[in-house]
Write a protein that holds these residues in place. Structure first.
Motif, short mmCIF file in Angstrom:
data_model
loop_
_atom_site.label_atom_id
_atom_site.label_comp_id
_atom_site.label_asym_id
_atom_site.label_seq_id
_atom_site.Cartn_x
_atom_site.Cartn_y
_atom_site.Cartn_z
N ARG A 93 0.83 -1.21 0.00
CA ARG A 93 0.00 0.00 0.00
C ARG A 93 0.86 1.26 0.00
NH1 ARG A 93 -1.63 3.14 4.26
NH2 ARG A 93 -3.65 4.22 4.11
N THR A 109 3.34 -0.67 4.39
CA THR A 109 1.97 -1.05 4.75
C THR A 109 1.35 -1.83 3.60
OG1 THR A 109 0.98 1.00 3.91
CG2 THR A 109 1.77 1.02 6.18
N GLU A 158 -2.34 -3.79 1.65
CA GLU A 158 -3.77 -3.95 1.40
C GLU A 158 -4.07 -5.42 1.18
OE1 GLU A 158 -4.67 -1.59 -2.00
OE2 GLU A 158 -4.61 0.31 -0.92
N ARG A 197 -6.10 -6.22 9.85
CA ARG A 197 -5.36 -5.42 10.82
C ARG A 197 -4.23 -4.64 10.15
NH1 ARG A 197 -4.63 -9.62 15.98
NH2 ARG A 197 -6.86 -9.86 16.43
N GLU A 198 -3.75 -3.62 10.85
CA GLU A 198 -2.71 -2.74 10.29
C GLU A 198 -1.32 -3.24 10.69
OE1 GLU A 198 -3.88 1.20 11.59
OE2 GLU A 198 -5.12 1.45 9.81
N LEU A 204 2.67 -4.14 9.99
CA LEU A 204 3.70 -3.30 9.40
C LEU A 204 4.96 -4.11 9.12
CD1 LEU A 204 4.56 -0.27 8.81
CD2 LEU A 204 5.50 -0.28 11.14
N ARG A 243 0.12 -6.91 14.76
CA ARG A 243 -0.78 -6.38 15.78
C ARG A 243 -1.52 -7.53 16.46
NH1 ARG A 243 -1.08 -0.95 14.61
NH2 ARG A 243 -1.42 -0.80 16.85
#
Length: 208
Positions: free
Chosen positions: A10, A31, A33, A39-40, A42, A96
């Protein structure tokens, strides 16, 4: 073929990192998609990953990573991983998955049960939760999106390597982390060795 849905990059940007002990390094943060859990997570790319990068799957630990809690070894492992990966070239995936996937509040509830004598896994079960709720499919998606299909895994946890292999990634080597024992986390570390077969030297984790 990989046994998971594809994800794509992303955003990618350079971020200088600086730690309280004076160590600093430049990283590329990425990041994504299309991650299956939404969840985000990384990716932190350090050095030149090359053909067989060193990779760590690091589950978020607010208490250890940010506040330096001595009840676990997470913050120390994170700091070590950044430097070792930067030296060899590779990626730290910051996932996360607080509290082995049960969330921050539940993790703190489990801490309270540990104060009453339960180990970290039994405390989760006493709360009606899995011993370890983590699914590393998003990690496999992230690595594939970065073009990584073969890697050396920096981890004491055999389940991480097993899950990545089951998802079609080639993990020829699992590299152990250091031992970061404190008076406050010995019970926690011993439980990881005895319950989930982490590759930590048990003799060094004697409560005596």
């Amino acid at each position: 073929m990989p046994d998971f849905p594809t994800a794509k990059v992303r955003t990618s940007l350079t971020v200088p990192l600086s730690f309280t002990d004076g160590y600093s390094v430049e990283a590329k943060m990425v990041t994504f998609e299309g991650l299956v859990d939404g969840r985000e997570h990384l990716a932190v790319v350090l050095g030149d990953p090359g053909l067989s990068p060193l990779v760590r799957l690091h589950s978020e630990c607010l208490t250890g990573d940010v506040f330096g809690s001595a009840r676990c070894d997470c913050g120390s492992q994170l700091r070590e991983a950044v430097e070792r990966i930067a030296e060899q070239g590779g990626v730290l995936l910051y996932l996360r998955q607080e509290g082995r996937g049960i969330g921050l509040y539940n993790k703190l509830d489990a801490y309270a049960l540990q104060d009453d004598g339960l180990d970290t896994y039994a405390a989760n079960v006493a709360l009606g939760l899995p011993e370890d709720a983590r699914d590393y499919t998003p990690a496999a998606q992230m690595l594939a999106a970065l073009g990584i299909h073969t890697l050396d895994l920096l981890s004491n946890n055999p389940d991480k390597a097993a899950q990545l292999r089951s998802l079609g990634l080639d993990v020829p080597t699992r590299v152990p982390t250091g031992v970061f024992a404190t008076a406050q986390n010995l019970h926690y570390l011993r439980a990881k060795v005895l319950q989930t077969h982490h590759t930590l030297p048990l003799a060094e984790l004697s409560a005596g």
